[in-house]
Write a protein that holds these residues in place. Structure first.
Motif, PDB file in Angstrom:
ATOM      1  N   ARG A  14      -1.897 -19.618 -17.157  1.00 59.01           N
ATOM      2  CA  ARG A  14      -2.759 -18.418 -17.215  1.00 59.01           C
ATOM      3  C   ARG A  14      -2.169 -17.356 -18.135  1.00 59.01           C
ATOM      4  NH1 ARG A  14      -4.993 -16.524 -11.649  1.00 59.01           N
ATOM      5  NH2 ARG A  14      -6.236 -15.288 -13.066  1.00 59.01           N
ATOM      6  N   GLU A  18      -3.897 -15.774 -21.373  1.00 62.20           N
ATOM      7  CA  GLU A  18      -4.054 -14.323 -21.463  1.00 62.20           C
ATOM      8  C   GLU A  18      -3.543 -13.833 -22.817  1.00 62.20           C
ATOM      9  OE1 GLU A  18      -2.611 -10.262 -19.165  1.00 62.20           O
ATOM     10  OE2 GLU A  18      -2.489 -12.180 -18.120  1.00 62.20           O
ATOM     11  N   TYR A  25      -9.057 -10.408 -23.104  1.00 66.09           N
ATOM     12  CA  TYR A  25      -8.841 -11.024 -21.788  1.00 66.09           C
ATOM     13  C   TYR A  25      -9.517 -10.237 -20.667  1.00 66.09           C
ATOM     14  CZ  TYR A  25      -6.660 -13.266 -17.806  1.00 66.09           C
ATOM     15  OH  TYR A  25      -6.457 -13.934 -16.627  1.00 66.09           O
TER      16      TYR A  25
END
Length: 108
Positions: A14, A18, A25
């Motif tokens: 993740r 990002e 994002y």
């Protein structure tokens, strides 16, 4: 930006995504996270959203894989119980991975 997105639950993955999205994002609609791609693939098949994942090697013929550009690379881990009795296939796989890692280390 208007399509719900499913992301892997692993923080490392993740965080990589990002960084890839950058300033955008905060604008994406994260509909949920997943641990197993098979589970989220059903939602993608039913047009609930899209999933960011590794390429699935023809596992889901009715889904389309679109690589990110610029390309994102992330690490992966393989874990097994230290004292576990392993069958032959498992031992061979682990040995293969160790040999591959050593070969990669020497080519850098």
């Amino acid at each position: 930006m208007d399509v719900p997105v499913f992301l892997a639950q692993r923080p490392l993955v993740r965080n990589e995504l990002e960084g890839w999205f950058g300033e955008y994002y905060d604008q994406i609609h994260v509909a949920g996270t997943y641990n197993l791609i098979n589970n989220v693939a059903v939602m993608v098949e039913n047009k609930i959203g899209v999933a960011f994942c590794f390429q699935l090697q023809n596992r889901f013929d009715n889904l389309k894989y679109i690589p990110l550009s610029p390309e994102v690379e992330t690490g992966a881990v393989i874990v097994w119980k230290k004292a576990q009795t392993m069958n032959r296939t498992m031992r061979q796989f682990i040995n293969f991975m160790r040999e591959y890692q050593e070969k990669e280390r020497h080519t850098l």
